[in-house]
Each structure stands twice: as C-alpha cells, then as structure tokens.
Design an enzyme around this catalytic site. Structure first.
Site, PDB file in Angstrom:
ATOM      1  N   CYS A  43      41.771  51.301  48.314  1.00 25.12           N
ATOM      2  CA  CYS A  43      42.454  52.488  48.155  1.00 25.12           C
ATOM      3  C   CYS A  43      42.230  53.474  49.307  1.00 25.12           C
ATOM      4  O   CYS A  43      42.975  53.910  49.864  1.00 25.12           O
ATOM      5  CB  CYS A  43      42.040  53.039  46.803  1.00 25.12           C
ATOM      6  SG  CYS A  43      42.121  52.172  45.325  1.00 25.12           S
ATOM      7  N   ASP A  44      40.729  53.667  49.443  1.00 23.52           N
ATOM      8  CA  ASP A  44      40.315  54.888  50.259  1.00 23.52           C
ATOM      9  C   ASP A  44      39.826  54.468  51.878  1.00 23.52           C
ATOM     10  O   ASP A  44      39.706  55.362  52.585  1.00 23.52           O
ATOM     11  CB  ASP A  44      39.419  55.566  49.722  1.00 23.52           C
ATOM     12  CG  ASP A  44      39.688  56.099  48.472  1.00 23.52           C
ATOM     13  OD1 ASP A  44      41.039  56.204  48.161  1.00 23.52           O
ATOM     14  OD2 ASP A  44      38.876  56.281  47.357  1.00 23.52           O
TER      15      ASP A  44
ATOM     16  N   CYS B 275      36.538  52.445  45.725  1.00 21.24           N
ATOM     17  CA  CYS B 275      37.446  51.524  46.076  1.00 21.24           C
ATOM     18  C   CYS B 275      38.013  51.646  47.539  1.00 21.24           C
ATOM     19  O   CYS B 275      38.716  52.392  47.965  1.00 21.24           O
ATOM     20  CB  CYS B 275      38.930  52.043  45.261  1.00 21.24           C
ATOM     21  SG  CYS B 275      40.324  51.037  45.577  1.00 21.24           S
TER      22      CYS B 275
END
Length: 335
Positions: free
Chosen positions: A164-165, A161
């Site tokens: 997200c990261d 992701c």
C-alpha cells in the site's frame, strides 16, 4: 493511513456499492442456512460452494479480499503465472457476485452466540444475523511491535503494508522489521523505490524463502541487522529514526530513517469466538480435517485456523471443505 486508502480504494467497494450489497430482511424470521464470516480467499470460496448447494447464505465481512489484497506479487496460485493480490481477490469477488447470496460488507463481527442449534452473529454496529450453521473465515491482521513511538506515528512513517505505502517513500531511507516472507517481500518491493533499506530481525537468521533472501541480499541498497531488537521508533510529527539493540549486548544503535515497515507476523481475528470454540495458544481456531470446530455446526477455514501453511491456495481449499462440511451437517440435522 492515506497511502493505504489510496491503494485499496482501487479494489474495495465504494459506499454506493456497499448500499447495493446490504442484505434485505429474510422471510420466515430471517434465518439463514449458513453464515460466513470473512471475505478473504477462504470466505469467498466457501460462499461459492454454499451457493452451489442452494444454501441460504450471508457473507459478512469488514472488507473484501483479506490479507491477499496487501500482496503485490503472487506467482504460486495455480492458473496464474503472475497476478497481484488485488487482481486475484477481485476475480474471487466477481465470481461470488454471480450467485444469489447476500453480502454484508463493512460489518465487523463482534460476538457469536450459540442458542441451541442456531447461531447469532452480532456486528460492531449492532446488526444481528441468525443461522443454522457458521463458517468462520475471519483471517488474520498485522502484529504490532508494541514499542514506544509506534502507535503515535502510525500513518506518519509507520506502516504495516509495503504494497500500500511503499510508493510514498521514494528516495527515502527506511527500515523493514522482520525476517520472514512478508518482511523480505516488503524489502524487495522497496528496492526500486527507497534510497536505503535497513532490515532488522529479532532472530539471528532469515525465516523466509531462499529465493526472496537471495533477491534482497543481492542488493547494495540493503543493510541487515540480524539478531537485533527494535527498542523505539523516534520522531515527533513524522518518523525520524529507530533505536535498535543487539540481543546479546547492551549497545544502542540509531538508524536515521523516514519510514518503518513492520512485518513481524499476523494475529488471528478470533477474539469474537474465544470462549465459544476451542483455540490454540496462538489464538487460532482448532479444526479437524473437515474444518469442524469443537462445536457442532460451527466450521472454520483459512488463516484464522490451526491448519498449517498460511497460503492463499490452502485457504481457498479449506473454505471449500468448510462449506461442504456445513452442507453435510445441515443434511444430518434435517434428516
């Protein structure tokens, strides 16, 4: 994965909110008109349509939002020139909560059983929900590479992701695995964050939209390896590199990276209904133009189905069709 939790905590409900959404036992044996499985675009749209038809409905899902929550930029959903995936799914959820339907968020579907003209869904925590009809909108999940080092280093440099990261990899060298829209979007997200981006794609050409290809190829931060296969993800406590090989030669190339973003497609979350409804060779649930499966009373919508074009707007439309299909089915049964 710490970065993923930090990002998604902005949208996913907290424990006290989940407690508020715990469905209460129904009178008359707890029989629902409709069980909806999955709270992505298809599932939440189906819920709104079912509620407007006054169907006694429960929405069951392990999380809220599905794959769109992992999408940073959405520019092709009608009504919004630009919106993030989390913002759009928050709006979906807000609309769902306006209706008197029951939510069971945090429950993972484990088994769907057919009992005459009724259906019982059992969750991974042993809870059972019985209904007269079902809409399966369980979506898809990230496909793993299945190479040495991948499982061991998930959350320690290996991620699925970028939304997200990506912020966790500021100033680092990273690899993006894949050549479709997901991989290209991940690379685009990393342009302003990472130091260098290696894109490794098994196919010899891109599979993504030209506008994304142009954006990625126009950056001097990006180095592409088209027609290459990842052989290993290296590192002890954290990712330190990957080993790749060209498909047409036995030559190993080592790329020193601190992050690996795996974006090679998705797997349908259909394991709990295989053997109950028909699925195709990819594991997608086969449906007709009414979103009906081969089992009367069971409908399916969104990315978990065989419907082409995995898009948010398509999933939402299919969710509406599935709920209307279930409503029509219930009318026939009562008629």
């Amino acid at each position: 994965m710490e970065g993923k939790l930090l990002e998604l905590d902005l949208f996913l409900p907290k424990e006290e909110e989940l407690a508020e959404e715990e469905p209460q036992p129904l009178p008359g044996g707890g029989l629902y008109d409709l069980i909806i499985i999955g709270a992505g675009p298809a599932g939440m749209t189906a819920t709104v349509y079912a509620a407007r038809k006054k169907l006694r409905t429960v929405l069951i899902s392990i999380d809220l939002g599905g794959q769109p929550v992992l999408t940073s930029e959405i520019e092709n959903y009608m009504g919004y020139q630009y919106i993030t995936g989390q913002e759009l799914m928050a709006k979906f959820h807000e609309q769902v909560r306006r209706f008197p339907i029951e939510l069971a968020i945090g429950e993972e579907a484990r088994e769907l059983a057919v009992q005459g003209k009724q259906f019982t869904l059992t969750t991974s925590r042993g809870k059972k929900f019985t209904g007269r009809s079902v809409v399966i909108a369980s979506g898809k999940r990230s496909r793993p590479l299945n190479v040495p080092g991948e499982k061991e280093l998930v959350g320690r440099g290996v991620t699925y992701c970028a939304t997200c990261d990506a912020p966790l990899f500021g100033g680092m060298d990273v690899a993006v695995i894949g050549g479709g829209n997901s991989a290209l979007t991940a690379a685009a997200d990393l342009l302003s964050i990472a130091n260098r981006i290696y894109i490794v794609n098994f196919a010899p050409s891109w599979q993504g939209d030209p506008v994304l290809v142009e954006k990625v190829e126009g950056s001097d931060k990006v180095e592409k390896f088209l027609g290459y296969e990842v052989m290993e993800i290296q590192g002890k406590d954290r990712v330190s590199g990957i080993a790749i090989e060209p498909r047409e030669a036995a030559e190993t190339i080592a790329l020193p990276v601190q992050g690996v973003f795996i974006e090679i497609g998705l797997i349908p979350n259909s394991e709990f209904v295989r053997g109950v409804v028909a699925v195709n060779s990819a594991g997608e649930i086969e449906v007709d133009r009414h979103c009906q499966t081969n089992v009367p009373g069971i409908f399916a919508a969104g990315d978990v189905t065989s419907v082409p074009e995995k898009q948010i707007i398509v999933a939402a439309g299919e969710g509406a069709k599935a709920a209307l299909g279930a409503y029509g089915y219930l009318l026939e049964q009562r008629g």
